[in-house]
Motif scaffolding. Sequence first.
Motif, short mmCIF file in Angstrom:
data_model
loop_
_atom_site.label_atom_id
_atom_site.label_comp_id
_atom_site.label_asym_id
_atom_site.label_seq_id
_atom_site.Cartn_x
_atom_site.Cartn_y
_atom_site.Cartn_z
N ARG A 12 21.00 12.44 35.62
CA ARG A 12 21.65 13.74 35.79
C ARG A 12 23.15 13.58 35.74
NH1 ARG A 12 18.65 16.67 40.63
NH2 ARG A 12 19.46 14.94 41.80
N PRO A 13 23.84 14.57 35.17
CA PRO A 13 25.30 14.51 35.12
C PRO A 13 25.90 14.65 36.52
CG PRO A 13 24.51 16.60 34.24
CD PRO A 13 23.31 15.74 34.50
N PRO A 14 27.15 14.25 36.72
CA PRO A 14 27.77 14.29 38.04
C PRO A 14 27.83 15.69 38.65
CG PRO A 14 29.11 13.01 36.53
CD PRO A 14 28.00 13.62 35.73
N ALA A 15 27.93 16.74 37.83
CA ALA A 15 28.02 18.10 38.37
C ALA A 15 26.75 18.46 39.13
CB ALA A 15 28.29 19.10 37.26
N GLU A 16 25.59 18.07 38.61
CA GLU A 16 24.34 18.35 39.30
C GLU A 16 24.22 17.50 40.56
OE1 GLU A 16 20.77 18.40 37.02
OE2 GLU A 16 21.78 19.28 35.30
N ALA A 17 24.70 16.28 40.51
CA ALA A 17 24.67 15.42 41.69
C ALA A 17 25.53 16.02 42.80
CB ALA A 17 25.15 14.01 41.33
N GLY A 19 26.07 19.19 43.28
CA GLY A 19 25.29 20.30 43.83
C GLY A 19 24.23 19.82 44.80
N ASP A 20 23.62 18.67 44.50
CA ASP A 20 22.65 18.10 45.42
C ASP A 20 23.28 17.72 46.75
OD1 ASP A 20 20.62 18.37 43.60
OD2 ASP A 20 20.61 16.27 42.98
N VAL A 21 24.48 17.19 46.69
CA VAL A 21 25.18 16.82 47.93
C VAL A 21 25.42 18.05 48.79
CG1 VAL A 21 27.37 15.94 48.85
CG2 VAL A 21 26.26 14.77 46.95
N VAL A 22 25.83 19.14 48.17
CA VAL A 22 26.08 20.37 48.92
C VAL A 22 24.78 20.92 49.50
CG1 VAL A 22 26.88 22.76 48.72
CG2 VAL A 22 28.17 20.93 47.63
N ALA A 26 23.97 21.50 53.47
CA ALA A 26 23.52 22.78 54.02
C ALA A 26 22.21 22.60 54.78
CB ALA A 26 23.35 23.80 52.91
N PHE A 27 21.32 21.78 54.25
CA PHE A 27 20.06 21.48 54.94
C PHE A 27 20.33 20.82 56.29
CE2 PHE A 27 16.63 18.35 55.67
CZ PHE A 27 15.58 19.23 55.89
N SER A 28 21.28 19.90 56.33
CA SER A 28 21.58 19.24 57.61
C SER A 28 22.22 20.19 58.61
CB SER A 28 22.49 18.03 57.38
OG SER A 28 23.78 18.45 57.03
N CYS A 29 22.93 21.20 58.11
CA CYS A 29 23.51 22.21 59.01
C CYS A 29 22.43 22.98 59.75
CB CYS A 29 24.39 23.19 58.24
SG CYS A 29 25.94 22.48 57.66
N VAL A 30 21.25 23.08 59.15
CA VAL A 30 20.13 23.76 59.80
C VAL A 30 19.30 22.76 60.61
CG1 VAL A 30 18.00 25.04 59.35
CG2 VAL A 30 20.05 25.53 58.02
N ARG A 61 32.90 21.26 50.25
CA ARG A 61 32.50 21.98 49.04
C ARG A 61 33.72 22.48 48.28
NH1 ARG A 61 29.07 27.53 48.58
NH2 ARG A 61 28.61 27.35 46.37
N LEU A 62 34.70 23.02 49.00
CA LEU A 62 35.92 23.49 48.35
C LEU A 62 36.66 22.34 47.67
CD1 LEU A 62 37.25 25.99 51.04
CD2 LEU A 62 36.26 26.55 48.81
N LEU A 63 36.77 21.21 48.35
CA LEU A 63 37.44 20.04 47.76
C LEU A 63 36.68 19.52 46.55
CD1 LEU A 63 38.53 18.16 50.99
CD2 LEU A 63 40.01 19.36 49.37
N LEU A 64 35.36 19.56 46.62
CA LEU A 64 34.54 19.10 45.51
C LEU A 64 34.71 20.01 44.30
CD1 LEU A 64 32.42 17.01 44.68
CD2 LEU A 64 30.68 18.54 45.56
N ARG A 65 34.75 21.30 44.51
CA ARG A 65 34.97 22.25 43.40
C ARG A 65 36.35 22.05 42.78
NH1 ARG A 65 31.03 26.82 42.60
NH2 ARG A 65 29.43 26.17 44.03
N GLN A 66 37.36 21.85 43.64
CA GLN A 66 38.72 21.63 43.14
C GLN A 66 38.76 20.35 42.30
OE1 GLN A 66 41.61 21.28 46.24
NE2 GLN A 66 43.30 21.02 44.84
N SER A 67 38.07 19.33 42.76
CA SER A 67 38.02 18.07 42.01
C SER A 67 37.30 18.25 40.68
CB SER A 67 37.30 17.02 42.86
OG SER A 67 37.12 15.85 42.14
#
Length: 107
Positions: A12-17, A19-22, A26-30, A61-67
């Motif tokens: 998978r390309p890094p962009a999908e990876a 998204g998996d991290v995010v 979110a799952f861990s926040c619950v 997530r914001l830092l990841l999007r900026q990157s």
Amino acid sequence: MNAEPLWSATARPPAEAAGDVVRWAAFSCVLVPVVLVVYGSSFAGATGSALGLMAVTTVCRLLLRQSERAAAEERAMRSFPAPARRGRAASGGRHGGRHGGGCTPEG
């Protein structure tokens, strides 16, 4: 020895990876507050932990999007050809500089 590139067609390309991290964050926040309550922590403590995790996840997530935007911009800049340099090679003559020519010290 494996000659397959790091990001092959099957990987998978890094962009999908990213998204998996995010999604895992979110799952861990619950999950974390639920586990805290099940194991005897107070509801207020679990809520505070959930809010803290959500804040950290949001910032990441914001830092990841900026990157990702910066990386896309960098790739776009690389795809344009470099402008032609103008100078000595283009005209074949000398155009000033430290040793403009003509005057030499006498020894």
